[in-house]
Every structure is written in C-alpha cells, then in structure tokens.
Scaffold this active site. Structure first.
Site, PDB file in Angstrom:
ATOM      1  N   GLU A  18       0.868  -1.213  -0.123  1.00 60.05           N
ATOM      2  CA  GLU A  18       0.035  -0.015   0.018  1.00 60.05           C
ATOM      3  C   GLU A  18       0.831   1.323  -0.124  1.00 60.05           C
ATOM      4  O   GLU A  18       2.227   1.128   0.838  1.00 60.05           O
ATOM      5  CB  GLU A  18      -0.979  -0.112   1.259  1.00 60.05           C
ATOM      6  CG  GLU A  18      -1.717   1.205   1.418  1.00 60.05           C
ATOM      7  CD  GLU A  18      -2.258   1.502   2.614  1.00 60.05           C
ATOM      8  OE1 GLU A  18      -3.416   0.327   3.059  1.00 60.05           O
ATOM      9  OE2 GLU A  18      -1.760   2.127   3.618  1.00 60.05           O
ATOM     10  N   TYR A  50      -6.804   6.643   0.380  1.00 63.11           N
ATOM     11  CA  TYR A  50      -7.493   7.892  -0.004  1.00 63.11           C
ATOM     12  C   TYR A  50      -7.575   8.944   1.198  1.00 63.11           C
ATOM     13  O   TYR A  50      -7.715   8.350   2.246  1.00 63.11           O
ATOM     14  CB  TYR A  50      -9.077   7.630  -0.642  1.00 63.11           C
ATOM     15  CG  TYR A  50      -9.946   8.739  -1.274  1.00 63.11           C
ATOM     16  CD1 TYR A  50      -9.561   9.101  -2.504  1.00 63.11           C
ATOM     17  CD2 TYR A  50     -10.346   9.782  -0.554  1.00 63.11           C
ATOM     18  CE1 TYR A  50     -10.275  10.193  -3.249  1.00 63.11           C
ATOM     19  CE2 TYR A  50     -10.734  10.982  -1.090  1.00 63.11           C
ATOM     20  CZ  TYR A  50     -10.633  11.287  -2.407  1.00 63.11           C
ATOM     21  OH  TYR A  50     -11.117  12.249  -2.937  1.00 63.11           O
ATOM     22  N   HIS A  94      -8.259   3.088  -2.897  1.00 56.78           N
ATOM     23  CA  HIS A  94      -9.424   3.091  -1.795  1.00 56.78           C
ATOM     24  C   HIS A  94     -10.410   3.991  -2.089  1.00 56.78           C
ATOM     25  O   HIS A  94     -10.169   4.913  -2.446  1.00 56.78           O
ATOM     26  CB  HIS A  94      -8.519   3.515  -0.344  1.00 56.78           C
ATOM     27  CG  HIS A  94      -7.408   2.203  -0.054  1.00 56.78           C
ATOM     28  ND1 HIS A  94      -6.700   2.247   1.016  1.00 56.78           N
ATOM     29  CD2 HIS A  94      -7.027   1.109  -0.701  1.00 56.78           C
ATOM     30  CE1 HIS A  94      -6.055   1.435   1.210  1.00 56.78           C
ATOM     31  NE2 HIS A  94      -6.219   0.623  -0.115  1.00 56.78           N
ATOM     32  N   TYR A 179     -10.481  -6.354  10.970  1.00 55.59           N
ATOM     33  CA  TYR A 179      -9.685  -5.889  12.157  1.00 55.59           C
ATOM     34  C   TYR A 179      -9.535  -7.253  13.134  1.00 55.59           C
ATOM     35  O   TYR A 179     -10.450  -7.247  13.873  1.00 55.59           O
ATOM     36  CB  TYR A 179     -10.527  -4.863  12.838  1.00 55.59           C
ATOM     37  CG  TYR A 179     -10.713  -3.396  11.904  1.00 55.59           C
ATOM     38  CD1 TYR A 179      -9.859  -2.623  11.936  1.00 55.59           C
ATOM     39  CD2 TYR A 179     -11.956  -3.598  11.274  1.00 55.59           C
ATOM     40  CE1 TYR A 179      -9.931  -1.446  10.935  1.00 55.59           C
ATOM     41  CE2 TYR A 179     -11.910  -2.477  10.213  1.00 55.59           C
ATOM     42  CZ  TYR A 179     -11.041  -1.587  10.318  1.00 55.59           C
ATOM     43  OH  TYR A 179     -11.231  -0.513   9.330  1.00 55.59           O
ATOM     44  N   LYS A 305       7.880   4.007   2.681  1.00 58.23           N
ATOM     45  CA  LYS A 305       9.484   3.701   2.754  1.00 58.23           C
ATOM     46  C   LYS A 305       9.770   2.394   2.464  1.00 58.23           C
ATOM     47  O   LYS A 305       9.473   1.580   3.002  1.00 58.23           O
ATOM     48  CB  LYS A 305       9.647   4.011   4.179  1.00 58.23           C
ATOM     49  CG  LYS A 305       9.525   5.157   4.851  1.00 58.23           C
ATOM     50  CD  LYS A 305      10.588   5.729   5.740  1.00 58.23           C
ATOM     51  CE  LYS A 305      10.510   7.168   6.051  1.00 58.23           C
ATOM     52  NZ  LYS A 305       9.337   7.583   6.522  1.00 58.23           N
TER      53      LYS A 305
HETATM   54  P1  FAD Z   1     -17.275   0.016   8.482  1.00 55.63           P
HETATM   55  O1  FAD Z   1     -17.172  -1.260   7.774  1.00 55.63           O
HETATM   56  O2  FAD Z   1     -18.341   0.855   7.964  1.00 55.63           O
HETATM   57  O3  FAD Z   1     -17.198  -0.198  10.059  1.00 55.63           O
HETATM   58  C1  FAD Z   1     -17.064   0.960  10.958  1.00 55.63           C
HETATM   59  C2  FAD Z   1     -17.578   0.761  12.128  1.00 55.63           C
HETATM   60  O4  FAD Z   1     -19.022   0.700  12.094  1.00 55.63           O
HETATM   61  C3  FAD Z   1     -17.074  -0.647  12.713  1.00 55.63           C
HETATM   62  O5  FAD Z   1     -16.853  -0.482  14.272  1.00 55.63           O
HETATM   63  C4  FAD Z   1     -18.262  -1.663  12.674  1.00 55.63           C
HETATM   64  O6  FAD Z   1     -18.294  -2.545  13.556  1.00 55.63           O
HETATM   65  C5  FAD Z   1     -19.557  -0.888  12.590  1.00 55.63           C
HETATM   66  N1  FAD Z   1     -20.137  -1.051  11.605  1.00 55.63           N
HETATM   67  C6  FAD Z   1     -20.410  -1.326  10.352  1.00 55.63           C
HETATM   68  N2  FAD Z   1     -21.493  -1.418   9.735  1.00 55.63           N
HETATM   69  C7  FAD Z   1     -22.567  -0.992  10.484  1.00 55.63           C
HETATM   70  C8  FAD Z   1     -23.897  -0.698  10.728  1.00 55.63           C
HETATM   71  N3  FAD Z   1     -24.312  -0.891   9.595  1.00 55.63           N
HETATM   72  N4  FAD Z   1     -24.444  -0.270  11.909  1.00 55.63           N
HETATM   73  C9  FAD Z   1     -23.846  -0.043  12.834  1.00 55.63           C
HETATM   74  N5  FAD Z   1     -22.377  -0.235  13.069  1.00 55.63           N
HETATM   75  C10 FAD Z   1     -21.849  -0.543  11.833  1.00 55.63           C
HETATM   76  N6  FAD Z   1      -8.970   5.167   5.931  1.00 55.63           N
HETATM   77  C11 FAD Z   1      -9.196   6.145   5.098  1.00 55.63           C
HETATM   78  O7  FAD Z   1      -9.578   7.295   5.422  1.00 55.63           O
HETATM   79  N7  FAD Z   1      -8.645   6.188   3.935  1.00 55.63           N
HETATM   80  C12 FAD Z   1      -7.913   4.758   3.457  1.00 55.63           C
HETATM   81  O8  FAD Z   1      -7.362   4.928   2.486  1.00 55.63           O
HETATM   82  C13 FAD Z   1      -7.921   3.811   4.321  1.00 55.63           C
HETATM   83  N8  FAD Z   1      -7.428   2.603   3.963  1.00 55.63           N
HETATM   84  C14 FAD Z   1      -7.549   1.478   5.081  1.00 55.63           C
HETATM   85  C15 FAD Z   1      -7.204   0.274   4.294  1.00 55.63           C
HETATM   86  C16 FAD Z   1      -7.243  -0.858   5.531  1.00 55.63           C
HETATM   87  C17 FAD Z   1      -6.867  -2.242   4.915  1.00 55.63           C
HETATM   88  C18 FAD Z   1      -7.915  -0.687   6.749  1.00 55.63           C
HETATM   89  C19 FAD Z   1      -7.943  -1.757   7.576  1.00 55.63           C
HETATM   90  C20 FAD Z   1      -8.218   0.671   7.073  1.00 55.63           C
HETATM   91  C21 FAD Z   1      -8.170   1.751   6.269  1.00 55.63           C
HETATM   92  N9  FAD Z   1      -8.429   3.319   6.583  1.00 55.63           N
HETATM   93  C22 FAD Z   1      -8.495   4.064   5.511  1.00 55.63           C
HETATM   94  C23 FAD Z   1      -9.065   3.203   7.798  1.00 55.63           C
HETATM   95  C24 FAD Z   1     -10.823   3.065   7.975  1.00 55.63           C
HETATM   96  O9  FAD Z   1     -11.446   4.005   7.262  1.00 55.63           O
HETATM   97  C25 FAD Z   1     -11.018   3.297   9.157  1.00 55.63           C
HETATM   98  O10 FAD Z   1     -10.634   2.098  10.181  1.00 55.63           O
HETATM   99  C26 FAD Z   1     -12.735   3.470   9.694  1.00 55.63           C
HETATM  100  O11 FAD Z   1     -12.765   3.995  11.092  1.00 55.63           O
HETATM  101  C27 FAD Z   1     -13.442   2.475   9.424  1.00 55.63           C
HETATM  102  O12 FAD Z   1     -13.536   1.813   8.112  1.00 55.63           O
HETATM  103  P2  FAD Z   1     -14.321   0.678   7.403  1.00 55.63           P
HETATM  104  O13 FAD Z   1     -14.418   0.467   6.128  1.00 55.63           O
HETATM  105  O14 FAD Z   1     -13.909  -0.599   8.287  1.00 55.63           O
HETATM  106  O15 FAD Z   1     -15.725   0.615   8.126  1.00 55.63           O
END
Ligand code: FAD
Length: 317
Positions: A18, A50, A94, A179, A305
């Site tokens: 990444e 992103y 992303h 996670y 890096k």
């Molecule tokens: P979701 O799947 O929407 O989950 C968020 C939270 O809400 C979780 O606690 C989940 O249990 C809960 N939840 C999910 N669906 C529901 C629902 N329907 N009702 C109630 N609760 C719910 N961030 C960036 O800004 N840019 C990036 O490029 C980026 N890349 C990433 C790449 C990876 C591999 C990872 C692991 C994370 C990345 N992140 C990035 C961070 C990520 O956006 C954050 O961790 C964010 O807080 C959660 O994203 P998610 O897609 O897991 O969210």
C-alpha cells in the site's frame, strides 16, 4: 485483473503493498521511487490510499487564524492510473464514504472504470481530526456496507438515476477492511464480525486486515470468520516497526497491541536504527509464519518507505 483472480491463479503466496499519495506540493516521483525497489517481488496489485479533506489554520494579516478545508494528499485516482500505465500492475484505489455524496461516488466509479481499474477497496474512511468521530456527508454513506451496496448496484448497471441504467455498468471486485483486534468503535469482536459478514454477504470478495504484530491474532480472526460463514480470502496487512515512538503511536492510532517480546526488544534499543533492525526481523518472522498459516498474499503498509519492505521481501519471497 480482479484480486480474486490473482489469488486463484497464484502458485505461491503473493506480495502486495500500500502507498500513500504524496503530500500536496510533492512530486509523483516519490511514488515511483517507492514502487521500483519492490517490483522484483512481482506485486500483482498495489493499493493507493484515499485521504479526505482536513482543516488547516492560516494566519491572517490581522493576526487571527482562518480555518481552511483542504486535502493534504490528493491524487489517488491519477496515481492508480499512472501505476497501471507505467508498471502494468493492477492498482487498487481506496474508496471512502467520508466527503463523498452518492453522486460523487458514482462519478468516481465511472472514472475508475474508464481508466481500466478493476478493483476497489471500499471503506468508511477515517474521521476528520477535528470532528472527533466520523460524520457522513449529507447525501453520502455512513458505513462501508452502504458504499458496497452502491458499487454492487453499479456493477449491475443500476445508476442513481434510472434513465442511465442499462448494460454499461461497472464490474469492480470489492475488497473491504477487517480488524483482527476489532475496530476501535465496535463494542466487541463478535459485533464487528457481524458487520464484516454483512459486507461480504453484500458482495465484498476479499478482506485486507488492519496491521497486527502477533500472528495468533490473525489465526484466531480467520478461524472466527470461517466459523461465522465469512469465506472470502483474508489478506494480512503488515507493517514493520521502525521507530521507538511507534510503540505508543500505533496502538493509539490503530487500536492494536504490540506483543511484550517485541515491545521489550524495542525498548532495549538505543537508537531508531536499532529499532528498525528489530522491526524488520520481527516482520520477516511474522511473514514466514503467515505463509505457513496459509495466507494467500502478504500486504505491506509501506508508508512510502520501501527500503525496509524490500529487505523483508528479500528474506521472505
Ligand atoms: P465500516 O465497515 O463501516 O465499520 C465502521 C464501524 O462501524 C465498525 O466499528 C463496525 O463494527 C461498525 N459498523 C459497520 N456497519 C455498521 C452498521 N450498519 N451499523 C452499525 N455499526 C456498523 N481510511 C481512510 O480514510 N483512507 C484509506 O485509504 C484507508 N485505508 C484503509 C485500509 C485498510 C486495509 C484498513 C484496515 C483501514 C483503512 N482505513 C482508511 C481506515 C478506515 O477507514 C477506518 O478504520 C474506519 O474507521 C473504518 O472503516 P471500515 O471500512 O472498516 O468501516
């Protein structure tokens, strides 16, 4: 090609990584300089993060501070296009909910399709620092699952406005985040897994995990996923520790634990150069262990890096 096809066709565990777009004002050459040392490991895909807008404060002539909204790391889509053009490697942008209306998302997806991009990692996105929690855009999505629904609709030729719907939809392979140590907002791992399953049931075809430093966490996570009917490939995300500061920073930012053995070894280091050696060796052993556990691909968070990741790649692939 789709990530799932890369995994299906692979004869051995894959290497991927990444990248972050450069800070505004920096050159795209930074990206190429980060990629080139890693090309010998034949990455089938490269992710590009992103970054939504954030606030900066500018001093005015009258001494007051003006609050300005700006994106510090723009360029995700064009970097993906440049990667595909220059290296003939699939680039995975992303795609986040934050800062996007549904209309913005649809337009972004159309652009990605026209650029020949086949995969998207669908995420909710980080909160803006000042907000203290994620605030969805008016007319946008609150969770990654809602964004998946929109991508799947477009994959089925269903546009937001019925008059455009038809055979010229998209065909994206969708990845999502998982996670092993649970998302920081989830009340427990079981609840988090329920939402992860929802994302997979809606059409996500693979999972990339948050970084972790203890392979047992990945092993348990994969077992729990399988027990809960989540059967898509689970790609572990890895990052070597490189500074002493990360010992406290990473748990705070990513809500993860650092194993005692690693934390003690880092604490004993006198310089960050020594920490880097400890971090690289730990990551090499972790990578080998994950291959033994049957991980389909090892995905490295380079943070721009690539020299450390190159040393790990040399020892593992
Ligand atoms: P979701 O799947 O929407 O989950 C968020 C939270 O809400 C979780 O606690 C989940 O249990 C809960 N939840 C999910 N669906 C529901 C629902 N329907 N009702 C109630 N609760 C719910 N961030 C960036 O800004 N840019 C990036 O490029 C980026 N890349 C990433 C790449 C990876 C591999 C990872 C692991 C994370 C990345 N992140 C990035 C961070 C990520 O956006 C954050 O961790 C964010 O807080 C959660 O994203 P998610 O897609 O897991 O969210």
């Amino acid at each position: 090609m789709k990530i799932t096809e890369h995994i299906q066709n692979a004869k051995k565990p894959l290497f991927s990584f990444e990248l972050l777009p450069p800070m505004k004002g920096q050159s795209i050459d930074q990206i190429f300089e980060a990629i080139e040392p890693l090309m010998e490991f034949e990455p089938p895909f490269i992710d590009v993060t992103y970054h939504r807008e954030d606030f900066i404060y500018k001093k005015q002539p009258n001494g007051l501070l003006e609050k300005v909204s700006t994106r510090k790391r723009p360029g995700t889509v064009s970097i993906c296009a440049a990667i595909q053009f220059k290296y003939k490697v699939d680039a995975v942008p992303h795609l986040i909910c934050g800062g996007f209306t549904k209309e913005d998302t649809e337009n972004a997806l159309i652009e990605l399709k026209f650029l020949g991009i086949d995969n998207v990692l669908v995420l909710r996105g980080d909160a803006r620092k000042e907000d203290g929690g994620f605030i969805p855009e008016t007319g946008g999505h609150s969770y990654a699952s809602e964004l998946i629904e929109q991508v799947i609709n477009l994959n089925n030729g269903k546009f937001l406005h019925e008059e455009y719907s038809g055979p010229n939809g998209t065909d994206f392979c969708i990845g999502v985040a998982g996670y092993p140590e649970k998302h920081f907002e989830a009340p427990n791992l079981k609840t988090d897994l329920r939402y992860l399953k929802m994302k997979v049931d809606m059409g996500a075809e693979y999972i990339v995990t948050q970084m972790f430093f203890d392979n047992e966490k990945y092993e348990k996570f994969v077992t729990l996923c399988r027990e809960n009917g989540i059967n898509v490939p689970i790609i572990p995300g890895l990052k070597p520790l490189t500074t002493k500061k990360q010992l406290t920073l990473l748990p705070k930012v990513f809500s993860i634990d650092i194993p005692e053995e690693l934390a003690d070894a880092v604490a004993d280091c006198k310089t960050d150069k020594e920490v880097r050696e400890v971090g690289i060796e730990w990551c090499i052993q972790q990578s080998k262990g994950l291959i033994d556990l049957g991980a389909p691909c090892l995905h490295y968070y380079t943070m721009g890096k690539s020299d450390t990741i190159r040393r790990i790649g040399k020892a593992v692939f």
